[in-house]
Design a protein around this motif. Structure first.
Motif, PDB file in Angstrom:
ATOM      1  N   VAL A 136       0.835  -1.194   0.000  1.00 15.75           N
ATOM      2  CA  VAL A 136       0.000   0.000   0.000  1.00 15.75           C
ATOM      3  C   VAL A 136       0.875   1.251   0.000  1.00 15.75           C
ATOM      4  N   ALA A 137       0.622   2.138  -0.959  1.00 15.51           N
ATOM      5  CA  ALA A 137       1.290   3.440  -0.991  1.00 15.51           C
ATOM      6  C   ALA A 137       0.730   4.287   0.138  1.00 15.51           C
ATOM      7  N   ALA A 138       1.581   4.664   1.085  1.00 15.54           N
ATOM      8  CA  ALA A 138       1.092   5.286   2.319  1.00 15.54           C
ATOM      9  C   ALA A 138       1.444   6.761   2.440  1.00 15.54           C
ATOM     10  N   ASN A 139       1.988   7.362   1.380  1.00 16.37           N
ATOM     11  CA  ASN A 139       2.455   8.739   1.499  1.00 16.37           C
ATOM     12  C   ASN A 139       1.605   9.696   0.675  1.00 16.37           C
ATOM     13  N   VAL A 140       1.639  10.948   1.083  1.00 13.90           N
ATOM     14  CA  VAL A 140       1.049  12.054   0.332  1.00 13.90           C
ATOM     15  C   VAL A 140       2.189  12.733  -0.422  1.00 13.90           C
ATOM     16  N   SER A 141       2.037  12.905  -1.709  1.00 14.26           N
ATOM     17  CA  SER A 141       3.141  13.374  -2.545  1.00 14.26           C
ATOM     18  C   SER A 141       3.543  14.807  -2.217  1.00 14.26           C
ATOM     19  N   ARG A 142       4.702  15.181  -2.709  1.00 14.83           N
ATOM     20  CA  ARG A 142       5.163  16.556  -2.516  1.00 14.83           C
ATOM     21  C   ARG A 142       4.238  17.549  -3.209  1.00 14.83           C
ATOM     22  N   ALA A 143       3.718  17.167  -4.363  1.00 16.53           N
ATOM     23  CA  ALA A 143       2.781  18.064  -5.057  1.00 16.53           C
ATOM     24  C   ALA A 143       1.541  18.295  -4.208  1.00 16.53           C
ATOM     25  N   ASP A 144       1.028  17.225  -3.604  1.00 15.74           N
ATOM     26  CA  ASP A 144      -0.132  17.362  -2.725  1.00 15.74           C
ATOM     27  C   ASP A 144       0.189  18.228  -1.512  1.00 15.74           C
ATOM     28  N   THR A 145       1.350  17.987  -0.920  1.00 11.17           N
ATOM     29  CA  THR A 145       1.678  18.739   0.297  1.00 11.17           C
ATOM     30  C   THR A 145       1.891  20.214  -0.001  1.00 11.17           C
ATOM     31  N   ARG A 146       2.400  20.549  -1.188  1.00 10.26           N
ATOM     32  CA  ARG A 146       2.512  21.971  -1.537  1.00 10.26           C
ATOM     33  C   ARG A 146       1.137  22.623  -1.597  1.00 10.26           C
ATOM     34  N   ARG A 147       0.170  21.888  -2.129  1.00  5.98           N
ATOM     35  CA  ARG A 147      -1.193  22.430  -2.173  1.00  5.98           C
ATOM     36  C   ARG A 147      -1.777  22.564  -0.768  1.00  5.98           C
ATOM     37  N   ILE A 148      -1.471  21.614   0.087  1.00  2.91           N
ATOM     38  CA  ILE A 148      -1.970  21.664   1.467  1.00  2.91           C
ATOM     39  C   ILE A 148      -1.345  22.837   2.217  1.00  2.91           C
ATOM     40  N   ILE A 149      -0.042  23.042   2.031  1.00  2.80           N
ATOM     41  CA  ILE A 149       0.629  24.163   2.689  1.00  2.80           C
ATOM     42  C   ILE A 149       0.020  25.487   2.245  1.00  2.80           C
ATOM     43  N   ALA A 150      -0.330  25.572   0.957  1.00  2.00           N
ATOM     44  CA  ALA A 150      -0.894  26.813   0.432  1.00  2.00           C
ATOM     45  C   ALA A 150      -2.359  27.005   0.813  1.00  2.00           C
ATOM     46  N   GLY A 151      -3.136  25.913   0.803  1.00  2.65           N
ATOM     47  CA  GLY A 151      -4.579  26.043   0.979  1.00  2.65           C
ATOM     48  C   GLY A 151      -5.133  25.519   2.281  1.00  2.65           C
ATOM     49  N   GLY A 152      -4.316  24.851   3.053  1.00  2.00           N
ATOM     50  CA  GLY A 152      -4.785  24.317   4.327  1.00  2.00           C
ATOM     51  C   GLY A 152      -5.241  22.873   4.228  1.00  2.00           C
ATOM     52  N   LEU A 153      -5.308  22.210   5.357  1.00  2.00           N
ATOM     53  CA  LEU A 153      -5.673  20.793   5.417  1.00  2.00           C
ATOM     54  C   LEU A 153      -7.112  20.554   4.982  1.00  2.00           C
ATOM     55  N   ALA A 154      -8.035  21.317   5.547  1.00  2.00           N
ATOM     56  CA  ALA A 154      -9.458  21.065   5.304  1.00  2.00           C
ATOM     57  C   ALA A 154      -9.821  21.229   3.834  1.00  2.00           C
ATOM     58  N   ALA A 155      -9.165  22.145   3.153  1.00  2.00           N
ATOM     59  CA  ALA A 155      -9.477  22.393   1.742  1.00  2.00           C
ATOM     60  C   ALA A 155      -9.095  21.225   0.850  1.00  2.00           C
ATOM     61  N   HIS A 156      -8.304  20.308   1.376  1.00  2.00           N
ATOM     62  CA  HIS A 156      -7.830  19.187   0.561  1.00  2.00           C
ATOM     63  C   HIS A 156      -8.203  17.833   1.162  1.00  2.00           C
ATOM     64  N   GLY A 157      -9.295  17.820   1.931  1.00  2.00           N
ATOM     65  CA  GLY A 157      -9.847  16.557   2.402  1.00  2.00           C
ATOM     66  C   GLY A 157      -9.256  16.013   3.680  1.00  2.00           C
ATOM     67  N   PHE A 158      -8.507  16.842   4.413  1.00  2.00           N
ATOM     68  CA  PHE A 158      -7.914  16.390   5.667  1.00  2.00           C
ATOM     69  C   PHE A 158      -8.568  17.118   6.845  1.00  2.00           C
ATOM     70  N   ASP A 159      -8.299  16.618   8.032  1.00  2.00           N
ATOM     71  CA  ASP A 159      -8.863  17.203   9.243  1.00  2.00           C
ATOM     72  C   ASP A 159      -8.025  18.416   9.634  1.00  2.00           C
ATOM     73  N   GLY A 160      -8.625  19.593   9.550  1.00  2.00           N
ATOM     74  CA  GLY A 160      -7.896  20.808   9.880  1.00  2.00           C
ATOM     75  C   GLY A 160      -7.855  21.128  11.356  1.00  2.00           C
ATOM     76  N   ALA A 161      -8.562  20.364  12.183  1.00  2.00           N
ATOM     77  CA  ALA A 161      -8.583  20.617  13.629  1.00  2.00           C
ATOM     78  C   ALA A 161      -7.402  19.891  14.279  1.00  2.00           C
ATOM     79  N   VAL A 162      -6.226  20.474  14.161  1.00  2.00           N
ATOM     80  CA  VAL A 162      -5.004  19.848  14.683  1.00  2.00           C
ATOM     81  C   VAL A 162      -4.863  20.214  16.158  1.00  2.00           C
ATOM     82  N   PRO A 163      -4.809  19.238  17.052  1.00  2.00           N
ATOM     83  CA  PRO A 163      -4.631  19.553  18.471  1.00  2.00           C
ATOM     84  C   PRO A 163      -3.393  20.401  18.708  1.00  2.00           C
ATOM     85  N   ALA A 164      -3.471  21.293  19.693  1.00  2.00           N
ATOM     86  CA  ALA A 164      -2.393  22.255  19.917  1.00  2.00           C
ATOM     87  C   ALA A 164      -1.063  21.584  20.223  1.00  2.00           C
TER      88      ALA A 164
END
Length: 278
Positions: A136-164
């Motif tokens: 099983v491919a278990a990683n999120v690609s660098r291209a995906d992570t660049r989009r997440i860094i720019a747009g946030g977790l929630a905008a790309h299908g992830f949980d944006g409520a990160v515990p402090a």
């Protein structure tokens, strides 16, 4: 060369280690192997850490995984080294008669496998072929992570409520790993990429929990306090074991079981990050 073994009693695996024990030198390899085998068999979901370029750690893990498979267990093998968009290509190679580990690596890295030392990972891929394991491919690609860094977790299908506590610890780890050349504000944005990877790995573990799974990933991902286990549902947190393979000490309390092995000789990683003179 120092070799230390950090371990818990099997009954306490889910609670994390409170201390480590130094085995007698003559018995250290055998005791280490027994402890690692016990940890691998203790839960259906195994998070098996690594320092990516430590050949001795990889050899130890591959031997232990083979022993586990010889008991009849057939877990899915989740690998950080493959990005999720290449899963279909990996599945096609795995289903191809006579396919090789090198063919699978090429399918998972169609533009070359830069960044990973594939001879260290080939034994695990060969085990997947030999024992017919889902890989099983278990990683999120660098291209995906660049989009997440720019747009946030929630905008790309992830949980944006990160515990402090996770956000703070992951941000500080990024500052430290960049030798102080990344400020806290930038590290806070980069933290989202690390969290996305942890969340995706947790989702893959949950998806394969029925048959069991072994996740091969860096030690930072498998930490029980701030890594993948924190993103698992509570019932699966109780069914996983976190195993750290550390170098010259580390935070053993972050893992259920931890093994401390010597670091190979390598260049100072901070040298490449030194600022050039003005």
């Amino acid at each position: 060369m120092k070799r230390r073994l950090l371990l818990c009693l099997p009954a306490a695996l889910a609670a994390g280690c409170a201390a480590w024990q130094r085995p007698a030198p003559a018995d250290a390899p055998a005791q280490r192997d027994r402890a690692l085998d016990a940890a691998l068999r203790s839960q259906p979901l195994v998070l098996l850490g690594e320092v990516h370029d430590n050949a001795a750690q990889h050899a130890l893990r591959a031997q232990a995984l083979r022993r586990l498979l010889r008991t009849g267990r057939r877990p899915a093998l989740l690998m950080e080294q493959f990005d999720r968009e290449h899963q279909a290509a990996l599945d096609r190679v795995l289903a191809t008669p006579g396919a090789t580990a090198d063919a699978l690596i090429a399918a998972g890295w169609p533009q070359g496998g830069a960044g990973w030392q594939w001879p260290l990972y080939r034994p695990f891929i060969e085990l997947a072929f030999e024992f017919s394991l889902p890989l099983v491919a278990a990683n999120v690609s660098r291209a995906d992570t660049r989009r997440i860094i720019a747009g946030g977790l929630a905008a790309h299908g992830f949980d944006g409520a990160v515990p402090a506590d996770i956000a703070a610890a992951q941000t500080q780890a990024i500052v430290d790993s960049h030798c102080g050349h990344v400020d806290t504000a930038l590290a806070g944005r980069l933290m989202q990429a690390q969290v996305a990877r942890d969340q995706f790995m947790a989702r893959q573990l949950a998806a394969h929990a029925g048959r069991g799974a072994v996740l091969l990933a860096g030690n930072g991902h498998v930490r029980r306090d701030i890594g993948v286990p924190r993103w698992l549902p509570a019932d699966l947190q109780a069914r996983c074991v976190s195993i750290g393979l550390l170098e010259d000490a580390g935070p053993p309390a972050a893992y259920d079981v931890a093994f401390d092995m010597p670091a190979p000789s390598r260049p100072d990683p901070c040298t490449a990050l030194q600022r050039r003179p003005a």
